[in-house]
Design a protein around this motif. Structure first.
Motif, mmCIF file in Angstrom:
data_model
loop_
_atom_site.group_PDB
_atom_site.id
_atom_site.type_symbol
_atom_site.label_atom_id
_atom_site.label_comp_id
_atom_site.label_asym_id
_atom_site.label_seq_id
_atom_site.Cartn_x
_atom_site.Cartn_y
_atom_site.Cartn_z
ATOM 1 N N ARG A 61 6.355 7.283 -3.250
ATOM 2 C CA ARG A 61 5.630 6.775 -2.173
ATOM 3 C C ARG A 61 4.084 6.761 -2.432
ATOM 4 O O ARG A 61 4.068 7.609 -3.778
ATOM 5 C CB ARG A 61 5.604 8.144 -0.355
ATOM 6 C CG ARG A 61 7.290 7.692 -0.463
ATOM 7 C CD ARG A 61 7.220 8.295 0.948
ATOM 8 N NE ARG A 61 8.776 8.243 1.864
ATOM 9 C CZ ARG A 61 8.777 9.436 3.054
ATOM 10 N NH1 ARG A 61 7.910 9.994 3.391
ATOM 11 N NH2 ARG A 61 10.109 9.433 3.473
ATOM 12 N N ASN A 62 3.412 5.318 -2.123
ATOM 13 C CA ASN A 62 2.287 5.273 -2.101
ATOM 14 C C ASN A 62 1.572 6.519 -1.312
ATOM 15 O O ASN A 62 0.868 6.011 -0.994
ATOM 16 C CB ASN A 62 2.137 4.199 -2.831
ATOM 17 C CG ASN A 62 -0.001 4.065 -3.033
ATOM 18 O OD1 ASN A 62 -0.139 4.545 -3.717
ATOM 19 N ND2 ASN A 62 0.008 2.516 -2.554
ATOM 20 N N TRP A 97 0.400 -1.360 0.273
ATOM 21 C CA TRP A 97 0.036 0.170 0.026
ATOM 22 C C TRP A 97 0.851 1.263 -0.096
ATOM 23 O O TRP A 97 0.400 2.004 -0.600
ATOM 24 C CB TRP A 97 -0.872 0.218 0.929
ATOM 25 C CG TRP A 97 -1.609 -1.175 1.321
ATOM 26 C CD1 TRP A 97 -1.919 -2.187 1.932
ATOM 27 C CD2 TRP A 97 -3.142 -1.484 0.368
ATOM 28 N NE1 TRP A 97 -3.097 -2.744 1.565
ATOM 29 C CE2 TRP A 97 -3.651 -1.935 0.503
ATOM 30 C CE3 TRP A 97 -3.066 -0.732 -0.692
ATOM 31 C CZ2 TRP A 97 -4.875 -2.910 -0.149
ATOM 32 C CZ3 TRP A 97 -4.893 -0.899 -1.084
ATOM 33 C CH2 TRP A 97 -5.798 -2.096 -1.204
ATOM 34 N N ASP A 98 1.859 1.314 0.596
ATOM 35 C CA ASP A 98 3.077 2.015 0.397
ATOM 36 C C ASP A 98 4.134 2.368 -0.184
ATOM 37 O O ASP A 98 5.008 3.250 -0.456
ATOM 38 C CB ASP A 98 3.416 2.459 2.326
ATOM 39 C CG ASP A 98 2.262 3.225 3.580
ATOM 40 O OD1 ASP A 98 1.506 3.647 2.230
ATOM 41 O OD2 ASP A 98 2.475 2.639 4.228
ATOM 42 N N LEU A 101 2.680 10.981 -5.137
ATOM 43 C CA LEU A 101 3.983 9.816 -5.004
ATOM 44 C C LEU A 101 4.917 10.105 -5.331
ATOM 45 O O LEU A 101 5.802 9.401 -5.299
ATOM 46 C CB LEU A 101 2.911 9.610 -6.405
ATOM 47 C CG LEU A 101 1.680 9.235 -6.828
ATOM 48 C CD1 LEU A 101 0.991 8.575 -7.808
ATOM 49 C CD2 LEU A 101 1.119 8.600 -4.669
ATOM 50 N N PHE A 126 6.446 1.140 -4.256
ATOM 51 C CA PHE A 126 6.064 0.595 -5.390
ATOM 52 C C PHE A 126 7.048 -0.109 -5.944
ATOM 53 O O PHE A 126 8.126 -0.763 -5.941
ATOM 54 C CB PHE A 126 6.329 1.606 -6.672
ATOM 55 C CG PHE A 126 5.353 2.910 -6.147
ATOM 56 C CD1 PHE A 126 4.197 2.761 -7.124
ATOM 57 C CD2 PHE A 126 5.398 4.059 -5.558
ATOM 58 C CE1 PHE A 126 2.959 4.112 -6.718
ATOM 59 C CE2 PHE A 126 4.654 5.271 -5.679
ATOM 60 C CZ PHE A 126 3.494 5.117 -5.877
#
Length: 502
Positions: free
Chosen positions: A368-369, A283-284, A378, A286
């Motif tokens: 970062r997501n 979720w956080d 992002l 890539f």
């Protein structure tokens, strides 16, 4: 009286009784708008015509507005779906109507907020009631969108303003010019005006033949409006990055370099980040699909890092006592911070073993997501830095920040204790925005923990930080939204005009 051909054509085309627009003159005299405008200003200087300037707003559809022309306004779709389910006779569950209207995400809120406003019905207790007398075919906003899409004007200013508020239409300002004859212009026309042939440029042939001696050259109106040039320039973020590099090099730092895609081992494990930490989920971060993992990691270092995670370092540390998997450590991802570079350099992997004192920095991108907002994207630039020396304290770290930010005339700094898995003590850094006067977070910092440094083979203190370049730029220039300088919503006028002063 003699006039150049273009000026005479404009003089003969305009009237003394009413204003004629430049657009209309362009069609009449079959010349370019710039030529007609220049001729009009020249006639005004001669006292033969008047030029009037007005500011007009040309409406055009936004991307969302174009979508609604194709699919219909959300509130109209909601009303039609409600009618299909008999909501004009009995209330119908709102969820069923929304599903039937094929609305989701933001479209639901848009439909609900405009449904009652336009008299399509009511929403109460989770149920929809449709007004049988409503006329979606007569929706003025829908009709206005269709007209603009067809290139037709919209005369109803109230409707146009509503569409602008909804971000379905944007207004582009332009300067419109109109021309009218003066009394002197009428007099000269009645007396008769002849064409004066004038050349607007010197040619090689005229020089060779000597024709230039007898030629009459057209005058240039250096005061006439011209298109604003927008030459290429260095992006303001790149300007800021270069300035930061100059400052840090001047403070005795050397620059680090390293991969944007790296193993989780370097990004997180070496930083004493537990493998079950929430920030290490998909979720956080890539993660890469191909290739999914790095081929090799330094075995001795892997063993020491794993031992620190499982058992800790020294008598006062117990580690995490949580699962640790070398296969997870090998997984590749876009680095979530540039501290992965610090881990590579401190371990000796990048440039060999380093003995204190040492100072290193980087100004590179991290990924970062995050949820997009005024201060998060992002991808962003991080100012990474660390100092290796004996007996470092938080006061040394605070003094470094005071010196660094003073080079940008930023003196109002605030420090707040915080928690990081890899630093202790740790604190966040805040600066005051010059326009809003709000304190905004501009960085994170601390003293690296023994659990991080011992596996890397570092037998000295290391103070480190990660500062946000974009937020430094906010304090320098006063812009308030990171999207003004990054991505698809950039403020082009801001980027064209702003400079980072050296």
């Amino acid at each position: 009286m003699k006039l150049p051909r273009q000026q005479l054509a404009v003089l003969e085309a305009v009237s003394a009784d009413e204003w004629t627009t430049v657009d209309a003159l362009t069609a009449q005299v079959d010349e370019k708008p710039a030529t007609v405008t220049g001729a009009a200003f020249a006639l005004e200087e001669e006292g033969l015509a008047e030029v009037r300037e007005t500011t007009e707003q040309d409406p055009s559809l936004t991307e969302e507005g174009e979508t609604y022309v194709e699919t219909g306004l959300p509130e109209v779709r909601l009303y039609e779906a409600a009618l299909d389910r008999g909501a004009d006779e009995d209330p119908v569950e709102m969820g069923a109507v929304i599903e039937a209207a094929d609305l989701d995400g933001p479209l639901v809120d848009i439909a609900l907020s405009n449904f009652a406003r336009k008299g399509y019905g009511e929403i109460e207790g989770g149920k929809v009631t449709a007004n049988p007398d409503a006329d979606p075919d007569g929706d003025e906003e829908a009709a206005a969108l269709a007209a603009l899409a067809a290139g037709k004007p919209v005369d109803d200013e109230a409707v146009l303003e509503s569409l602008v508020r909804r971000d379905l239409v944007e207004l582009d300002e332009r300067t419109a010019r109109s021309v009218r004859l003066t009394d002197e212009g009428v007099t000269e026309l009645m007396a008769g005006v002849e064409v004066r042939e004038a050349v607007d440029r010197l040619t090689p042939q005229m020089l060779a033949t000597g024709e230039w001696r007898d030629a009459e050259f057209a005058e240039y109106n250096v005061a006439a409006d011209a298109a604003t040039p927008n030459p290429g320039k260095v992006h303001v973020l790149r300007q800021a990055a270069e300035r930061v590099k100059e400052v840090l090099v001047g403070m005795g730092f050397e620059e680090m370099e390293g991969p944007h895609v790296d193993a989780d081992f370097w990004i997180n494990d070496c930083l004493f980040m537990p493998q079950d930490h929430p920030a290490r989920t998909h979720w956080d971060r890539f993660a890469l699909e191909t290739p999914a993992k790095i081929d090799e990691l330094p075995n001795d270092l892997v063993e020491r890092v794993e031992r620190a995670h499982r058992e800790g370092v020294g008598p006062d540390s117990n580690g995490y006592n949580s699962p640790w998997d070398v296969e997870f450590a090998k997984e590749l991802a876009l680095r979530g911070h540039t501290t992965s570079l610090s881990a590579r350099y401190l371990s000796g992997e990048q440039v060999g073993d380093l003995e204190p004192p040492q100072r290193y920095f980087s100004v590179e991108k991290a990924y970062r997501n995050d949820t997009l907002d005024a201060t998060h994207l992002l991808e962003f630039f991080q100012i990474e830095g660390w100092v290796m020396a004996e007996d470092l304290t938080v006061r040394d770290l605070m003094g470094t920040f005071t010196e660094f930010y003073s080079r940008f005339d930023i003196t109002d700094l605030r420090f707040k204790p915080t928690y990081n898995p890899y630093t202790e003590p740790s604190f966040e850094l805040f600066g005051r925005h010059p326009e809003t006067n709000e304190l905004i977070e501009i960085g994170n910092s601390g003293i690296f923990r023994p659990e991080m440094l011992d596996p890397l083979g570092v037998d000295a203190d290391v103070m480190a930080w990660g500062l946000a370049l974009e937020r430094l730029l906010m304090l320098i220039t006063g812009f308030e939204d990171i999207r003004d300088v990054h991505g698809t919503l950039t403020d082009l006028e801001f980027l064209r005009s702003v400079e980072v002063e050296y």
